[in-house]
Design an enzyme around this catalytic site. Structure first.
Site, PDB file in Angstrom:
ATOM      1  N   TYR A  52       0.853  -1.194   0.000  1.00 19.41           N
ATOM      2  CA  TYR A  52       0.000   0.000   0.000  1.00 19.41           C
ATOM      3  C   TYR A  52       0.880   1.232   0.000  1.00 19.41           C
ATOM      4  O   TYR A  52       1.845   1.318   0.755  1.00 19.41           O
ATOM      5  CB  TYR A  52      -0.910   0.023   1.236  1.00 19.41           C
ATOM      6  CG  TYR A  52      -2.330  -0.356   0.897  1.00 19.41           C
ATOM      7  CD1 TYR A  52      -3.037   0.369  -0.056  1.00 19.41           C
ATOM      8  CD2 TYR A  52      -2.968  -1.429   1.512  1.00 19.41           C
ATOM      9  CE1 TYR A  52      -4.337   0.021  -0.390  1.00 19.41           C
ATOM     10  CE2 TYR A  52      -4.266  -1.783   1.184  1.00 19.41           C
ATOM     11  CZ  TYR A  52      -4.950  -1.043   0.225  1.00 19.41           C
ATOM     12  OH  TYR A  52      -6.227  -1.375  -0.115  1.00 19.41           O
ATOM     13  N   GLU A  54      -0.487   4.847  -0.512  1.00 19.80           N
ATOM     14  CA  GLU A  54      -1.270   6.082  -0.712  1.00 19.80           C
ATOM     15  C   GLU A  54      -0.369   7.304  -0.591  1.00 19.80           C
ATOM     16  O   GLU A  54       0.463   7.380   0.324  1.00 19.80           O
ATOM     17  CB  GLU A  54      -2.376   6.211   0.349  1.00 19.80           C
ATOM     18  CG  GLU A  54      -3.587   5.361   0.070  1.00 19.80           C
ATOM     19  CD  GLU A  54      -3.582   4.102   0.898  1.00 19.80           C
ATOM     20  OE1 GLU A  54      -2.466   3.628   1.240  1.00 19.80           O
ATOM     21  OE2 GLU A  54      -4.678   3.606   1.202  1.00 19.80           O
ATOM     22  N   ASP A 198      -7.336  12.963 -25.047  1.00 16.91           N
ATOM     23  CA  ASP A 198      -7.246  11.582 -24.571  1.00 16.91           C
ATOM     24  C   ASP A 198      -6.621  10.785 -25.711  1.00 16.91           C
ATOM     25  O   ASP A 198      -7.268  10.493 -26.716  1.00 16.91           O
ATOM     26  CB  ASP A 198      -8.682  11.120 -24.270  1.00 16.91           C
ATOM     27  CG  ASP A 198      -8.789   9.649 -23.956  1.00 16.91           C
ATOM     28  OD1 ASP A 198      -7.800   8.917 -24.151  1.00 16.91           O
ATOM     29  OD2 ASP A 198      -9.878   9.223 -23.531  1.00 16.91           O
ATOM     30  N   THR A 224      -4.342   5.645 -21.834  1.00 17.05           N
ATOM     31  CA  THR A 224      -4.170   4.335 -21.218  1.00 17.05           C
ATOM     32  C   THR A 224      -2.768   3.893 -21.610  1.00 17.05           C
ATOM     33  O   THR A 224      -2.158   4.477 -22.516  1.00 17.05           O
ATOM     34  CB  THR A 224      -5.189   3.304 -21.739  1.00 17.05           C
ATOM     35  OG1 THR A 224      -5.142   3.285 -23.158  1.00 17.05           O
ATOM     36  CG2 THR A 224      -6.592   3.622 -21.273  1.00 17.05           C
ATOM     37  N   LYS A 227      -2.747   0.128 -24.911  1.00 16.56           N
ATOM     38  CA  LYS A 227      -3.186  -0.008 -26.315  1.00 16.56           C
ATOM     39  C   LYS A 227      -1.945   0.004 -27.222  1.00 16.56           C
ATOM     40  O   LYS A 227      -1.119  -0.884 -27.093  1.00 16.56           O
ATOM     41  CB  LYS A 227      -4.217   1.080 -26.633  1.00 16.56           C
ATOM     42  CG  LYS A 227      -5.484   0.953 -25.754  1.00 16.56           C
ATOM     43  CD  LYS A 227      -6.572   1.906 -26.179  1.00 16.56           C
ATOM     44  CE  LYS A 227      -7.863   1.693 -25.408  1.00 16.56           C
ATOM     45  NZ  LYS A 227      -7.918   2.416 -24.138  1.00 16.56           N
ATOM     46  N   ARG A 233      -2.372  -2.879 -18.401  1.00 14.35           N
ATOM     47  CA  ARG A 233      -3.692  -2.243 -18.349  1.00 14.35           C
ATOM     48  C   ARG A 233      -3.660  -1.138 -17.293  1.00 14.35           C
ATOM     49  O   ARG A 233      -3.533  -1.421 -16.098  1.00 14.35           O
ATOM     50  CB  ARG A 233      -4.711  -3.322 -17.978  1.00 14.35           C
ATOM     51  CG  ARG A 233      -6.144  -2.976 -18.181  1.00 14.35           C
ATOM     52  CD  ARG A 233      -6.949  -4.238 -18.386  1.00 14.35           C
ATOM     53  NE  ARG A 233      -6.639  -4.816 -19.684  1.00 14.35           N
ATOM     54  CZ  ARG A 233      -7.218  -4.441 -20.821  1.00 14.35           C
ATOM     55  NH1 ARG A 233      -8.152  -3.530 -20.832  1.00 14.35           N
ATOM     56  NH2 ARG A 233      -6.871  -5.005 -21.960  1.00 14.35           N
TER      57      ARG A 233
HETATM   58  N1  DSN Z   1     -12.793   0.134 -24.577  1.00 10.63           N
HETATM   59  C1  DSN Z   1     -11.843   0.965 -25.299  1.00 10.63           C
HETATM   60  C2  DSN Z   1     -11.906   0.726 -26.758  1.00 10.63           C
HETATM   61  O1  DSN Z   1     -12.121  -0.409 -27.123  1.00 10.63           O
HETATM   62  O2  DSN Z   1     -11.707   1.631 -27.559  1.00 10.63           O
HETATM   63  C3  DSN Z   1     -11.966   2.384 -24.967  1.00 10.63           C
HETATM   64  O3  DSN Z   1     -11.982   2.573 -23.596  1.00 10.63           O
END
Ligand code: DSN
Length: 412
Positions: A52, A54, A198, A224, A227, A233
């Site tokens: 932990y 924080e 984003d 994120t 990707k 993730r």
């Molecule tokens: N779920 C993602 C996508 O497939 O584009 C976006 O958050």
């Protein structure tokens, strides 16, 4: 990869093995997915999951954080280097919490914001009515033009000047063309808004230099890490120094509790990989593959929204093919080709059974496929979609897919 589990918990071990087998024997073409490296997997499964922490490096609420401080600082510094960001927060659990944290930091509930409509390529957290963003703030949506299905920057500017939002959010999940971050930032400046983008889908392409970067001008950038960036993730917020304190406070203690330091360690590993020159070659190949796939699908008679792609994804309009997006997704699943049904701009159908499918090349590129394989993949998709209700033909395509996958195994 996970031999201890085999004895300790054969039930879970077996499901993980089945999922590994599935991933290696399908053409995984959901554009938001990727395959992480084994070092990233190892960091995610590390002892940092036990801790932990924080707070932030050197300002924690619990003891014993001397090594979490180091790993979090490695992640922050590498992210700064990778994108040229002034301030970085690597604690967001994923992309949606990252976006919500920015709104929470910089807005009052009920404030006006502008974001791209989900139905035209945006994201739930860019102001959809069922999402927290659309409930807590007053979102005005922008989209694409009917003529060329690309972002209508003139309409966006007009709406922005009339509505005077506090933030203009750009970024998309189903848009196959380059986004003009510079123009959006200028529109934001003109109407007195903060520019926020984003880049979840295209972060890896920005690093590779095959998509315009929103840095250094865009004020807040969320992403994120799993990707096109090929990390674990998770999420991340990058911003100008002036917003750093408010954003850190919104992430913790505003929204989240203890950060997932095992994921942060894996983010650090991912950023280290993305800093290597070979990542640029990889990012470029993702786009080359998408363009080759676009050519193959169009040669096979499928219409692509906007007529092609500049990035890693393609949106196929099936409305004149006698098959819905849902039917095509199911048929392609039977042929071991994983895609997702998707709305196309101005869709006459509903989200659960829309007119399109969304395809992407990141996973296949990670597996080592190139333009010649994309030609083959395109042929298989055209065949399966054309014969979507012919079980024998789908079984036939599945056998061809499994054969193709044999030469592109990833985890050994
Ligand atoms: N779920 C993602 C996508 O497939 O584009 C976006 O958050």
């Amino acid at each position: 990869m996970i031999d201890l589990l085999k004895e300790a918990d054969p039930e879970v071990y077996s499901v993980i093995q089945q999922e590994l087998h599935r991933q290696m024997n399908v053409l995984e073409m959901i554009p938001s997915e990727n395959l992480v490296s084994e070092p990233v997997l190892e960091a995610m499964g590390s002892v940092f999951t036990n801790k932990y922490s924080e707070g932030y490096p050197h300002k924690r609420y619990y003891g014993g954080n001397e090594f979490t401080d180091i790993v979090e600082e490695i992640a922050i510094n590498r992210a700064k280097q990778l994108f040229g960001a002034e301030h970085v927060n690597v604690q967001p659990y994923s992309g949606s919490p990252a976006n919500i944290a920015v709104y929470f930091a910089l807005l009052q509930f009920g404030d006006k914001v502008m974001g791209m409509s989900l139905a035209e390529g945006g994201h739930l957290t860019h102001g959809h009515a069922v999402n927290f963003s659309g409930r807590a703030y007053k979102f005005v949506q922008y989209g694409v033009s009917r003529e060329d299905e690309r972002i209508d920057y003139d309409a966006m500017r007009k709406t922005a000047l009339a509505e005077k939002p506090k933030i203009i959010v750009s970024g998309a999940t189903a848009y196959s063309r380059e986004i003009d971050f510079k123009q959006i930032h200028e529109i934001a400046q003109e109407c007195g808004a903060i520019s926020m983008t984003d880049i979840a889908h295209i972060a890896g392409l920005i690093v590779a230099g095959v998509h315009q970067s929103p840095f250094p001008f865009t004020e807040v950038v969320t992403t994120t890490t799993h990707k096109t960036l090929r990390g674990p993730r998770g999420g991340m917020i990058m911003c100008k120094e002036q917003y750093g304190q408010a954003i850190d406070k919104a992430v913790f203690p505003g929204l989240q509790g203890g950060p997932h330091e095992h994921t942060i360690a894996a983010k650090a590993v991912c950023f280290g990989e993305a800093l290597k020159p070979e990542f640029k070659t990889y990012g470029k190949q993702i786009v080359k593959n998408a363009k080759a796939l676009a050519d193959a699908l169009q040669a096979g008679g499928l219409r692509l929204v906007t007529g092609g792609t500049d990035n890693h994804l393609l949106l196929v309009d099936l409305s004149d093919k006698g098959v819905s997006g849902k039917e095509a997704e199911i048929a392609l699943d039977k042929a071991n080709i994983t895609v997702n049904k998707n709305m196309i701009p101005f869709d006459k159908r509903k989200p659960f059974d829309p007119s399109g499918i969304r395809l992407g090349t990141p996973v296949l590129t990670t597996r080592g496929m190139k333009e010649s394989e994309m030609k083959e993949v395109g042929r298989l998709i055209v065949k399966a979609v054309g014969k979507w209700n012919d079980e024998a033909m789908l079984a036939n395509v599945k056998a061809e897919v499994i054969d193709l996958c044999k030469d592109f195994q990833f985890y050994r």
